[in-house]
Design a protein around this motif. Sequence first.
Motif, mmCIF file in Angstrom:
data_model
loop_
_atom_site.group_PDB
_atom_site.id
_atom_site.type_symbol
_atom_site.label_atom_id
_atom_site.label_comp_id
_atom_site.label_asym_id
_atom_site.label_seq_id
_atom_site.Cartn_x
_atom_site.Cartn_y
_atom_site.Cartn_z
ATOM 1 N N UNK A 1 -105.170 56.871 -45.888
ATOM 2 C CA UNK A 1 -105.569 55.626 -46.544
ATOM 3 C C UNK A 1 -104.313 54.849 -46.931
ATOM 4 N N UNK A 2 -104.424 53.527 -46.937
ATOM 5 C CA UNK A 2 -103.265 52.694 -47.272
ATOM 6 C C UNK A 2 -103.706 51.469 -48.051
ATOM 7 N N UNK A 3 -102.830 51.024 -48.934
ATOM 8 C CA UNK A 3 -103.019 49.790 -49.695
ATOM 9 C C UNK A 3 -101.712 49.007 -49.626
ATOM 10 N N UNK A 4 -101.707 47.812 -50.217
ATOM 11 C CA UNK A 4 -100.537 46.951 -50.087
ATOM 12 C C UNK A 4 -99.357 47.455 -50.913
ATOM 13 N N UNK A 5 -98.164 47.212 -50.406
ATOM 14 C CA UNK A 5 -96.919 47.573 -51.071
ATOM 15 C C UNK A 5 -95.801 46.740 -50.461
ATOM 16 N N UNK A 6 -94.737 46.519 -51.220
ATOM 17 C CA UNK A 6 -93.621 45.733 -50.707
ATOM 18 C C UNK A 6 -92.899 46.453 -49.580
ATOM 19 N N UNK A 7 -92.924 47.787 -49.610
ATOM 20 C CA UNK A 7 -92.229 48.572 -48.604
ATOM 21 C C UNK A 7 -93.178 49.640 -48.066
ATOM 22 N N UNK A 8 -92.676 50.503 -47.180
ATOM 23 C CA UNK A 8 -93.460 51.624 -46.679
ATOM 24 C C UNK A 8 -93.263 52.805 -47.618
ATOM 25 N N UNK A 9 -94.315 53.169 -48.313
ATOM 26 C CA UNK A 9 -94.270 54.239 -49.322
ATOM 27 C C UNK A 9 -95.244 55.330 -48.891
ATOM 28 N N UNK A 10 -94.724 56.489 -48.476
ATOM 29 C CA UNK A 10 -95.542 57.571 -47.932
ATOM 30 C C UNK A 10 -95.733 58.676 -48.972
ATOM 31 N N UNK B 1 -99.169 39.272 -30.524
ATOM 32 C CA UNK B 1 -99.360 40.463 -31.338
ATOM 33 C C UNK B 1 -100.394 40.207 -32.425
ATOM 34 N N UNK B 2 -101.052 41.283 -32.833
ATOM 35 C CA UNK B 2 -102.075 41.159 -33.864
ATOM 36 C C UNK B 2 -101.444 41.087 -35.248
ATOM 37 N N UNK B 3 -102.229 40.572 -36.189
ATOM 38 C CA UNK B 3 -101.833 40.566 -37.596
ATOM 39 C C UNK B 3 -102.544 41.732 -38.277
ATOM 40 N N UNK B 4 -101.786 42.544 -38.999
ATOM 41 C CA UNK B 4 -102.336 43.747 -39.622
ATOM 42 C C UNK B 4 -102.372 43.595 -41.141
ATOM 43 N N UNK B 5 -103.477 44.053 -41.711
ATOM 44 C CA UNK B 5 -103.549 44.197 -43.158
ATOM 45 C C UNK B 5 -102.867 45.505 -43.547
ATOM 46 N N UNK B 6 -102.511 45.640 -44.817
ATOM 47 C CA UNK B 6 -101.974 46.908 -45.298
ATOM 48 C C UNK B 6 -103.062 47.790 -45.894
ATOM 49 N N UNK B 7 -104.311 47.317 -45.876
ATOM 50 C CA UNK B 7 -105.428 48.075 -46.418
ATOM 51 C C UNK B 7 -106.226 48.699 -45.284
ATOM 52 N N UNK B 8 -106.455 50.005 -45.373
ATOM 53 C CA UNK B 8 -107.224 50.668 -44.331
ATOM 54 C C UNK B 8 -107.494 52.120 -44.670
ATOM 55 N N UNK B 9 -108.425 52.723 -43.907
ATOM 56 C CA UNK B 9 -108.780 54.125 -44.107
ATOM 57 C C UNK B 9 -109.187 54.720 -42.770
ATOM 58 N N UNK B 10 -108.803 55.985 -42.551
ATOM 59 C CA UNK B 10 -109.188 56.700 -41.329
ATOM 60 C C UNK B 10 -109.336 58.177 -41.662
ATOM 61 N N UNK B 11 -110.239 58.849 -40.949
ATOM 62 C CA UNK B 11 -110.489 60.263 -41.177
ATOM 63 C C UNK B 11 -110.830 60.938 -39.853
ATOM 64 N N UNK B 12 -110.228 62.097 -39.592
ATOM 65 C CA UNK B 12 -110.500 62.863 -38.371
ATOM 66 C C UNK B 12 -110.602 64.343 -38.743
ATOM 67 N N UNK B 13 -111.278 65.102 -37.862
ATOM 68 C CA UNK B 13 -111.426 66.535 -38.091
ATOM 69 C C UNK B 13 -111.224 67.291 -36.788
ATOM 70 N N UNK C 1 -104.651 52.072 -37.759
ATOM 71 C CA UNK C 1 -104.162 50.790 -37.253
ATOM 72 C C UNK C 1 -105.322 49.890 -36.831
ATOM 73 N N UNK C 2 -106.343 50.484 -36.238
ATOM 74 C CA UNK C 2 -107.517 49.696 -35.836
ATOM 75 C C UNK C 2 -108.206 49.095 -37.055
ATOM 76 N N UNK C 3 -108.347 49.915 -38.113
ATOM 77 C CA UNK C 3 -108.964 49.413 -39.341
ATOM 78 C C UNK C 3 -108.114 48.319 -39.967
#
Length: 300
Positions: A30-39, A1-13, A146-148
């Motif tokens: 967009x996402x940044x690091x956090x101890x938990x999943x915060x939406x 399995x891949x290792x994922x960062x918690x930092x990323x950005x994506x945009x679609x239209x 996820x790709x980012x």
Amino acid sequence: MAVYSMTGFASVQLAASARPGQAGLGLELRSVNSRFLDLAFRLPEALRTHEPRLRRLLTDRLQRGKVELRGFLLQEQTQAVAVPDAALLQQLSHVQEQVLAWLPQARPFSVAEVLQLPRGHGEESAELSWDDALENLAQTLVQDLLTARRKEGERLVRLLQDKVSQLRALAEQARPLVPQLVEQQRQRFLERWQDALAQAGHAGASSDGIQERAIAEATAYALRIDIAEELGRLASHLDEIESLFKKGGAIGKRLDFLMQELHREANTLGSKSATLELSRISMDMKVLVEQMREQVQNIE
């Protein structure tokens, strides 16, 4: 399995022309690091009722991170200017007269402001239906994020692996220092005992007794400065880190715990140090571990 960062950005239209009768829509994630999943959601009213679906989609695909989903309606560039009907203009004129009667300093409506006012049955008030096009758009958005995050995770792993190699090199530098130091100290003990006996007039005393006492003192000293256990645990922690890199997945919390253990071993090496060289190695290790901890904070 891949290792994922918690930092990323994506945009679609999704253009309005792709779905007749529906408004165009843009989504940003967009996402940044956090101890938990915060939406967090910043959605237009037309999409507000679909927030539970979007939330479920994100929780199914993401493990950790502070994630913000923002949506906005798209206006067609070729769309003609929507001229308000006479009834609306008459109503606006009446309202403006009443406001100015009470507040003469108020600024009148501009033409641009009138054209931007929402209509009773316009795009802002209409609810976007959850169809295949909208669902595919949301799925594409999450996959792009996820790709980012995966690409950023790969970069972080390369950086961390380089730090692991540097820590192993420092451990190899420290390993031969203790036996050399113990032998030097044993020779010092022997020399001191012999000098003390010579000055006291006991030069004829048993050399065996002197040697045994020196060896005992050197042994006790060796036990105090022995770092073999610390180096062994350090190597074990580094092996576990590299194993986690190969395993992949949500390994951030485990890595963070291992950073604490590495820092503890580096501290112990410094507290047992009896030479400037070992103190320097301990300090270099702590700097590397702190640099690794900063990177690990971004791993899911």
